[in-house]
Design a protein around this motif. Structure first.
Motif, PDB file in Angstrom:
ATOM      1  N   MET A   1       0.847  -1.173   0.000  1.00 23.34           N
ATOM      2  CA  MET A   1       0.000   0.000   0.000  1.00 23.34           C
ATOM      3  C   MET A   1       0.888   1.230   0.000  1.00 23.34           C
ATOM      4  N   TYR A   2       0.612   2.141  -0.889  1.00 24.39           N
ATOM      5  CA  TYR A   2       1.401   3.355  -0.997  1.00 24.39           C
ATOM      6  C   TYR A   2       0.743   4.469  -0.196  1.00 24.39           C
ATOM      7  N   LEU A   3       1.551   5.102   0.654  1.00 21.28           N
ATOM      8  CA  LEU A   3       1.091   6.285   1.374  1.00 21.28           C
ATOM      9  C   LEU A   3       1.990   7.443   0.983  1.00 21.28           C
ATOM     10  N   PRO A   4       1.411   8.619   0.841  1.00 21.65           N
ATOM     11  CA  PRO A   4       2.263   9.776   0.553  1.00 21.65           C
ATOM     12  C   PRO A   4       3.284   9.957   1.673  1.00 21.65           C
ATOM     13  N   ARG A   5       4.409  10.490   1.300  1.00 22.95           N
ATOM     14  CA  ARG A   5       5.524  10.661   2.230  1.00 22.95           C
ATOM     15  C   ARG A   5       5.118  11.467   3.462  1.00 22.95           C
ATOM     16  N   TRP A   6       4.382  12.527   3.288  1.00 21.79           N
ATOM     17  CA  TRP A   6       3.981  13.360   4.414  1.00 21.79           C
ATOM     18  C   TRP A   6       3.085  12.594   5.387  1.00 21.79           C
ATOM     19  N   LEU A   7       2.242  11.685   4.866  1.00 23.22           N
ATOM     20  CA  LEU A   7       1.365  10.903   5.718  1.00 23.22           C
ATOM     21  C   LEU A   7       2.165   9.856   6.509  1.00 23.22           C
ATOM     22  N   ARG A   8       3.150   9.207   5.851  1.00 24.73           N
ATOM     23  CA  ARG A   8       4.005   8.239   6.545  1.00 24.73           C
ATOM     24  C   ARG A   8       4.746   8.927   7.689  1.00 24.73           C
ATOM     25  N   LYS A   9       5.340  10.085   7.379  1.00 21.30           N
ATOM     26  CA  LYS A   9       6.077  10.831   8.406  1.00 21.30           C
ATOM     27  C   LYS A   9       5.159  11.204   9.564  1.00 21.30           C
ATOM     28  N   SER A  10       3.979  11.679   9.207  1.00 23.98           N
ATOM     29  CA  SER A  10       3.027  12.101  10.239  1.00 23.98           C
ATOM     30  C   SER A  10       2.631  10.930  11.129  1.00 23.98           C
ATOM     31  N   LEU A  11       2.380   9.773  10.527  1.00 26.15           N
ATOM     32  CA  LEU A  11       2.007   8.596  11.317  1.00 26.15           C
ATOM     33  C   LEU A  11       3.136   8.138  12.241  1.00 26.15           C
ATOM     34  N   VAL A  12       4.350   8.128  11.726  1.00 22.48           N
ATOM     35  CA  VAL A  12       5.503   7.718  12.544  1.00 22.48           C
ATOM     36  C   VAL A  12       5.672   8.673  13.723  1.00 22.48           C
ATOM     37  N   VAL A  13       5.622   9.963  13.465  1.00 18.63           N
ATOM     38  CA  VAL A  13       5.780  10.964  14.528  1.00 18.63           C
ATOM     39  C   VAL A  13       4.634  10.844  15.528  1.00 18.63           C
ATOM     40  N   LEU A  14       3.413  10.661  15.042  1.00 17.28           N
ATOM     41  CA  LEU A  14       2.249  10.547  15.913  1.00 17.28           C
ATOM     42  C   LEU A  14       2.355   9.312  16.817  1.00 17.28           C
ATOM     43  N   ILE A  15       2.702   8.171  16.243  1.00 17.92           N
ATOM     44  CA  ILE A  15       2.835   6.939  17.033  1.00 17.92           C
ATOM     45  C   ILE A  15       3.948   7.085  18.062  1.00 17.92           C
ATOM     46  N   THR A  16       5.066   7.608  17.648  1.00 18.68           N
ATOM     47  CA  THR A  16       6.208   7.766  18.549  1.00 18.68           C
ATOM     48  C   THR A  16       5.881   8.739  19.674  1.00 18.68           C
ATOM     49  N   THR A  17       5.229   9.839  19.351  1.00 18.40           N
ATOM     50  CA  THR A  17       4.905  10.858  20.349  1.00 18.40           C
ATOM     51  C   THR A  17       3.854  10.360  21.334  1.00 18.40           C
ATOM     52  N   LEU A  18       2.793   9.761  20.846  1.00 19.84           N
ATOM     53  CA  LEU A  18       1.716   9.308  21.720  1.00 19.84           C
ATOM     54  C   LEU A  18       2.146   8.195  22.664  1.00 19.84           C
ATOM     55  N   THR A  19       3.110   7.401  22.257  1.00 17.65           N
ATOM     56  CA  THR A  19       3.570   6.297  23.119  1.00 17.65           C
ATOM     57  C   THR A  19       4.887   6.621  23.806  1.00 17.65           C
ATOM     58  N   PHE A  20       5.311   7.879  23.736  1.00 16.56           N
ATOM     59  CA  PHE A  20       6.571   8.315  24.357  1.00 16.56           C
ATOM     60  C   PHE A  20       7.740   7.462  23.902  1.00 16.56           C
ATOM     61  N   GLY A  21       7.699   6.979  22.687  1.00 12.94           N
ATOM     62  CA  GLY A  21       8.789   6.194  22.134  1.00 12.94           C
ATOM     63  C   GLY A  21       8.822   4.752  22.597  1.00 12.94           C
ATOM     64  N   LEU A  22       7.803   4.325  23.364  1.00 13.59           N
ATOM     65  CA  LEU A  22       7.787   2.959  23.874  1.00 13.59           C
ATOM     66  C   LEU A  22       7.343   1.945  22.828  1.00 13.59           C
ATOM     67  N   VAL A  23       6.597   2.411  21.831  1.00 12.51           N
ATOM     68  CA  VAL A  23       6.141   1.529  20.763  1.00 12.51           C
ATOM     69  C   VAL A  23       6.798   1.969  19.467  1.00 12.51           C
ATOM     70  N   THR A  24       7.386   1.028  18.766  1.00 13.98           N
ATOM     71  CA  THR A  24       8.025   1.322  17.488  1.00 13.98           C
ATOM     72  C   THR A  24       6.955   1.350  16.404  1.00 13.98           C
ATOM     73  N   PRO A  25       6.970   2.365  15.553  1.00 14.42           N
ATOM     74  CA  PRO A  25       5.996   2.403  14.463  1.00 14.42           C
ATOM     75  C   PRO A  25       6.144   1.171  13.573  1.00 14.42           C
ATOM     76  N   PRO A  26       5.079   0.791  12.857  1.00 14.31           N
ATOM     77  CA  PRO A  26       5.151  -0.396  11.998  1.00 14.31           C
ATOM     78  C   PRO A  26       6.321  -0.316  11.029  1.00 14.31           C
ATOM     79  N   ALA A  27       6.923  -1.471  10.787  1.00 16.76           N
ATOM     80  CA  ALA A  27       8.106  -1.537   9.927  1.00 16.76           C
ATOM     81  C   ALA A  27       7.816  -1.023   8.526  1.00 16.76           C
ATOM     82  N   SER A  28       6.597  -1.223   8.060  1.00 17.28           N
ATOM     83  CA  SER A  28       6.267  -0.772   6.707  1.00 17.28           C
ATOM     84  C   SER A  28       6.398   0.747   6.578  1.00 17.28           C
TER      85      SER A  28
END
Length: 194
Positions: A1-28
């Protein structure tokens, strides 16, 4: 599944921020980002992970002993309950507590300070006629290190005594290391936590 670059970045930052870095964003999300070869983003993720490591607090031996002693007093008083505590409180504070502290100091000296944060005290003493006051255990393995107990002794013609002792994992908790004894009376003491 292709996601625009800005959306991938946003999701990674959101996941990392909300979990205080305790959960690694999905490898994809990270794999696609690695293909894009954006080194500034990779540096931000590494920085986030390094910050997480800084939150692990190291206890000094003195802090460990002080915090554990405070909890030990609470657990002991809870075990004694309202009927036994008023009778033995003074002698317990003068004789038994200093010996418990000596054991905790010795325990703290056996561990590197960075590992003391993994030692904890159990939350609930046993009631009725059970011996357990509290145990010190390793949170990472779940295994007991030291067990502090009190037993009721009734030597013939001598009334009832409370025998305070501890056991260690070194001999699979077989040996009783005495902390002291406190005399109750000729009559049977009430059950613990009553």
């Amino acid at each position: 599944m292709y996601l625009p670059r800005w959306l991938r970045k946003s999701l990674v930052v959101l996941i990392t921020t909300l979990t205080f870095g305790l959960v690694t964003p999905p490898a994809s999300l990270l794999v696609d980002e690695a293909k894009a070869d954006d080194s500034s983003f990779d540096a931000a993720v590494v920085s986030q992970r390094n910050t997480k490591a800084e939150y692990v607090r190291v206890l000094t031996r003195e802090e460990f002993v002080q915090q554990t002693m405070e909890k030990a007093v609470v657990q002991s008083y809870e075990k004694f309950g309202g009927k036994i505590l008023p009778v033995i409180e003074d002698e317990f504070n003068e004789v038994i507590l200093p010996r418990i502290e000596e054991v905790l100091v010795s325990l703290a000296e056996q561990y590197p300070e960075e590992k003391l944060v993994h030692l904890a005290i159990t939350e609930k003493p046993s009631g009725g006629i059970g011996e357990k006051i509290f145990h010190i255990y390793d949170k990472t393995s779940g295994k007991d290190i030291v067990r502090f107990h009190v037993r009721r002794d009734h030597p013939p013609q001598d009334g009832y005594w409370f025998n305070f002792h501890y056991h260690t994992y070194h001999d699979s908790f077989q040996t009783h290391y005495e902390l002291g004894r406190i005399y109750w009376a000729k009559n049977t003491p009430p059950k613990w936590m009553s």
